[in-house]
Design a protein around this motif. Structure first.
Motif, short mmCIF file in Angstrom:
data_model
loop_
_atom_site.label_atom_id
_atom_site.label_comp_id
_atom_site.label_asym_id
_atom_site.label_seq_id
_atom_site.Cartn_x
_atom_site.Cartn_y
_atom_site.Cartn_z
N GLN A 276 -33.09 -21.34 -1.57
CA GLN A 276 -33.82 -21.27 -0.38
C GLN A 276 -35.48 -20.87 -0.80
O GLN A 276 -36.14 -21.41 -0.47
N GLY A 277 -35.39 -19.80 -1.51
CA GLY A 277 -36.75 -19.35 -2.06
C GLY A 277 -37.51 -20.47 -2.75
O GLY A 277 -38.70 -20.73 -2.54
N ILE B 174 -31.18 -25.66 5.33
CA ILE B 174 -30.05 -25.88 4.73
C ILE B 174 -29.48 -24.53 4.07
O ILE B 174 -28.34 -23.75 4.41
N TRP B 175 -30.17 -24.09 3.16
CA TRP B 175 -29.84 -22.90 2.39
C TRP B 175 -29.90 -21.75 3.36
O TRP B 175 -29.20 -20.55 2.77
N GLY B 176 -30.77 -21.57 4.02
CA GLY B 176 -30.88 -20.54 5.00
C GLY B 176 -29.55 -20.15 5.97
O GLY B 176 -28.84 -19.29 6.13
N ALA B 177 -29.23 -21.50 6.24
CA ALA B 177 -27.95 -21.64 7.03
C ALA B 177 -26.56 -21.12 6.15
O ALA B 177 -25.74 -20.49 6.73
N LEU B 178 -26.73 -21.74 5.03
CA LEU B 178 -25.65 -21.59 4.06
C LEU B 178 -25.39 -20.03 3.74
O LEU B 178 -24.15 -19.42 3.67
N MET C 284 -22.54 -15.79 4.83
CA MET C 284 -22.14 -14.79 4.00
C MET C 284 -23.02 -13.46 4.53
O MET C 284 -22.22 -12.23 4.36
N ASP C 285 -24.30 -13.66 5.10
CA ASP C 285 -24.67 -12.27 5.24
C ASP C 285 -25.19 -12.08 6.80
O ASP C 285 -25.81 -11.09 7.01
N HIS D 10 -27.67 -35.15 7.43
CA HIS D 10 -26.26 -34.67 7.54
C HIS D 10 -26.18 -33.32 7.49
O HIS D 10 -25.60 -32.62 8.31
N TRP D 11 -26.70 -32.61 6.38
CA TRP D 11 -26.45 -31.22 6.32
C TRP D 11 -27.37 -30.26 7.21
O TRP D 11 -26.72 -29.26 7.69
N VAL D 12 -28.46 -30.83 7.50
CA VAL D 12 -29.25 -29.93 8.65
C VAL D 12 -28.54 -30.04 9.91
O VAL D 12 -28.34 -28.97 10.65
#
Length: 129
Positions: free
Chosen positions: A42-43, A68-72, A76-77, A117-119
């Motif tokens: 994400q960074g 995507i990586w923010g949601a993924l 966990m957090d 798809h992922w978004v």
């Protein structure tokens, strides 16, 4: 778009760095090491977005990867998350995203399909009307 995705190497450099980051997600140990690699993914996307000159539209690929990586990683957090099994499912989801990214990163058409798809389907962001 003028191609400022990566401060030194343009869009091609960004895509290569994103592929490298996906490999780091896959190579990371289960649990928090995968999460950390996901945060770094994400960074990378946020860094590319920040290189967009004022007044220009944000580039689609880094913007979608940021979502995507923010949601993924939120799996966990995020506050109120569930039992440890949820963390294991989140890790599997991140590794799935990374695996699929590596299969599409070099094809503009497949990359666009993956991002859409992922978004929308995997991460649940609403489509704009």
């Amino acid at each position: 778009m003028t191609g400022h995705w990566h401060p030194e190497h343009g869009p091609e450099g960004f895509l290569a760095a994103a592929a490298d980051q996906a490999r780091l997600v896959l190579d990371a140990g289960e649990g928090w090491p995968t999460y950390s690699a996901g945060l770094e993914f994400q960074g990378l996307a946020v860094g590319a977005m920040s290189e967009t000159p004022a007044g220009e539209y944000l580039p689609d690929v880094p913007t979608a990867l940021n979502l995507i990586w923010g949601a993924l990683t939120d799996e966990m957090d995020a506050p109120g998350r569930g039992p440890p099994e949820q963390d294991a499912a989140a890790v599997r989801h991140m590794k799935q995203a990374a695996t699929e990214w590596l299969t599409v990163v070099n094809s503009p058409v497949d990359r666009a399909t993956y991002l859409d798809h992922w978004v929308h389907e995997e991460c649940g962001y609403r489509r704009s009307l």
